[in-house]
Scaffold this motif. Structure first.
Motif, PDB file in Angstrom:
ATOM      1  N   ARG A 173       0.830  -1.206   0.000  1.00  0.00           N
ATOM      2  CA  ARG A 173       0.000   0.000   0.000  1.00  0.00           C
ATOM      3  C   ARG A 173       0.864   1.255   0.000  1.00  0.00           C
ATOM      4  O   ARG A 173       0.566   2.226  -0.691  1.00  0.00           O
ATOM      5  N   LYS A 174       1.930   1.237   0.780  1.00  0.00           N
ATOM      6  CA  LYS A 174       2.848   2.393   0.833  1.00  0.00           C
ATOM      7  C   LYS A 174       3.527   2.577  -0.515  1.00  0.00           C
ATOM      8  O   LYS A 174       3.690   3.703  -0.996  1.00  0.00           O
ATOM      9  N   LYS A 211       3.351  14.784 -13.415  1.00  0.00           N
ATOM     10  CA  LYS A 211       2.337  15.508 -14.179  1.00  0.00           C
ATOM     11  C   LYS A 211       2.377  16.999 -13.870  1.00  0.00           C
ATOM     12  O   LYS A 211       2.243  17.826 -14.765  1.00  0.00           O
ATOM     13  N   LEU A 212       2.567  17.343 -12.590  1.00  0.00           N
ATOM     14  CA  LEU A 212       2.653  18.758 -12.228  1.00  0.00           C
ATOM     15  C   LEU A 212       3.875  19.415 -12.863  1.00  0.00           C
ATOM     16  O   LEU A 212       3.810  20.548 -13.338  1.00  0.00           O
ATOM     17  N   LYS A 213       4.981  18.687 -12.905  1.00  0.00           N
ATOM     18  CA  LYS A 213       6.200  19.221 -13.517  1.00  0.00           C
ATOM     19  C   LYS A 213       5.976  19.450 -15.015  1.00  0.00           C
ATOM     20  O   LYS A 213       6.348  20.496 -15.547  1.00  0.00           O
ATOM     21  N   GLU A 220       2.144   9.346  -5.893  1.00  0.00           N
ATOM     22  CA  GLU A 220       2.705  10.664  -5.598  1.00  0.00           C
ATOM     23  C   GLU A 220       3.763  11.045  -6.635  1.00  0.00           C
ATOM     24  O   GLU A 220       3.818  12.192  -7.083  1.00  0.00           O
ATOM     25  N   GLN A 221       4.599  10.095  -7.035  1.00  0.00           N
ATOM     26  CA  GLN A 221       5.608  10.381  -8.049  1.00  0.00           C
ATOM     27  C   GLN A 221       4.948  10.709  -9.384  1.00  0.00           C
ATOM     28  O   GLN A 221       5.393  11.619 -10.092  1.00  0.00           O
TER      29      GLN A 221
END
Length: 77
Positions: free
Chosen positions: A53-54, A67-69, A61-62
């Motif tokens: 799960r982690k 995508k944000l980058k 998150e990566q």
């Protein structure tokens, strides 16, 4: 009814006293035992490798950061 009012006023006075103490000391609220750091444990999960799960959360998150980058690079101003 007077007992309720008296108890309510007492709790308000206690909360106000704690607020004044916090304002003057500028300290964060902390536990009395020192937490896991006092036992020599750096993190809550002391596993050598993260669970599935982690790992999935870390991958999401990566991907989100990627995508944000990309979005910031392709952003038109």
């Amino acid at each position: 009814m007077s007992t309720f009012i008296l108890a309510f006023v007492f709790f308000i006075v206690v909360v106000a006293a704690m607020a004044v103490g916090y304002i003057f000391q500028q300290k964060t609220i902390a536990g009395s035992c020192g937490g896991l750091g006092a036992l020599g444990i750096d993190k809550a999960c002391d596993c050598p490798e993260p669970c599935d799960r982690k790992k999935m959360r870390m991958e999401k998150e990566q991907a989100r950061e990627k995508k944000l980058k990309e979005w910031k690079e392709n952003q038109i101003l």
